[in-house]
Design an enzyme around this catalytic site. Structure first.
Site, mmCIF file in Angstrom:
data_model
loop_
_atom_site.group_PDB
_atom_site.id
_atom_site.type_symbol
_atom_site.label_atom_id
_atom_site.label_comp_id
_atom_site.label_asym_id
_atom_site.label_seq_id
_atom_site.Cartn_x
_atom_site.Cartn_y
_atom_site.Cartn_z
ATOM 1 N N ARG A 76 33.412 2.763 -11.158
ATOM 2 C CA ARG A 76 34.013 1.576 -10.548
ATOM 3 C C ARG A 76 35.113 2.048 -9.599
ATOM 4 O O ARG A 76 36.088 2.673 -10.034
ATOM 5 C CB ARG A 76 34.576 0.662 -11.631
ATOM 6 N N LYS B 80 44.229 5.074 -10.039
ATOM 7 C CA LYS B 80 45.062 4.628 -11.148
ATOM 8 C C LYS B 80 46.279 5.527 -11.373
ATOM 9 O O LYS B 80 46.407 6.619 -10.820
ATOM 10 C CB LYS B 80 44.226 4.514 -12.424
#
Length: 283
Positions: free
Chosen positions: A264, A230
């Site tokens: 995740r 991210k």
């Protein structure tokens, strides 16, 4: 409330993970606009191949998404979601050793359809706020559920996000939403808590949430960390997407040590090694 160390459940029982380490949720995006190109699958066959590769590499759960939730992304209709999702779910659930499947959606119609086709978990970025009918679907099917915090919507969430105290505000959000879901009929043990890294957060908010899941441990539910590749790694280290793999693994080990029991990720093989090492050192 139950202990935060209690297992996360779906309708069929505890969500399984490899013994001796935290759980791994492997990402398959059936879309062409997800921020990380390597996670994209352009067809049913591509999605099934990617899912099987993630499982072979150590993923415990496959998380299927048919709509990008990156900052600035555009919505996808339930009809388009289902056209992408259902063939993949049907193919994976037809296997002799069918995997546990999570579906990343906030649409009630999508959730109901994928649960009818055998999906086990709903991963919802909206906490039932984008489509209030989703709470009724969750109460009816009682799947596993990822309760995630998001400030705003994907189209606007990174426009000047603000918190007076991000830890207390996210904790209060979790408590309010979980109580709402339990009152609606979703068993508490079906819920896992995701603070929503990058969803309406500045770098300092992301770092505080990554470091302090104990802020909401009193709520008695395990926590999911979703930081793989991210933009927090761009903000903090100046890394473009293609160069965030090593930082993702370091952060995964550190957040596991802080108390995150599910992760995740895009790279299940590296994450499996990371979490096994983290578990060995913690012992």
């Amino acid at each position: 409330m139950n202990s935060a160390s209690e297992a996360w459940h779906h309708a069929g029982g505890p969500v399984p993970h490899a013994p001796g380490r935290a759980g791994i949720m492997g990402i398959v995006n059936i879309t062409q606009d997800s921020f990380y190109a390597a996670s994209r699958a352009g067809s049913t066959d591509d999605a099934v191949r990617r899912a099987l590769a993630l499982l072979a590499d150590g993923a415990d759960v496959i998380d299927l998404g048919a709509e990008s939730s990156r900052p600035g992304s555009s919505p996808v209709s339930p009809e388009d979601e289902l056209q992408r999702l259902l063939p993949v779910i049907d193919a994976l659930k037809s296997l002799d050793n069918a995997p546990v499947l999570s579906v990343d959606t906030y649409h009630a119609a999508t959730a109901a359809a994928v649960l009818e086709h055998g999906a086990d978990i709903i991963n919802d970025i909206s906490a039932c706020s984008f489509d209030p009918g989703l709470a009724d679907v969750l109460a009816q099917y009682r799947p596993g559920y990822v309760l995630m915090h998001c400030q705003g919507t994907p189209g606007t969430m990174q426009v000047s996000p603000h918190y007076d105290d991000v830890l207390s505000e996210v904790t209060a959000f979790f408590e309010e939403k979980m109580n709402m879901l339990v009152r609606a009929g979703l068993p508490e043990q079906r819920v896992i808590l995701d603070p929503g890294i990058g969803f309406g957060k500045k770098m300092e908010h992301n770092l505080a949430l990554m470091a302090h899941p104990e802020a909401w441990h009193r709520l008695g539910r395990p926590s999911l960390m979703a930081l793989s590749m991210k933009s927090v790694f761009q903000d903090l280290l100046g890394l473009p997407v293609a160069e965030r793999g090593q930082a993702t693994q370091v952060a995964t080990a550190l957040t596991c040590a802080k108390g995150y029991s599910w992760h995740r990720v895009h790279d299940a093989l590296a994450t499996d090694r990371t979490l096994r090492l983290a578990a060995a050192l913690s012992r």
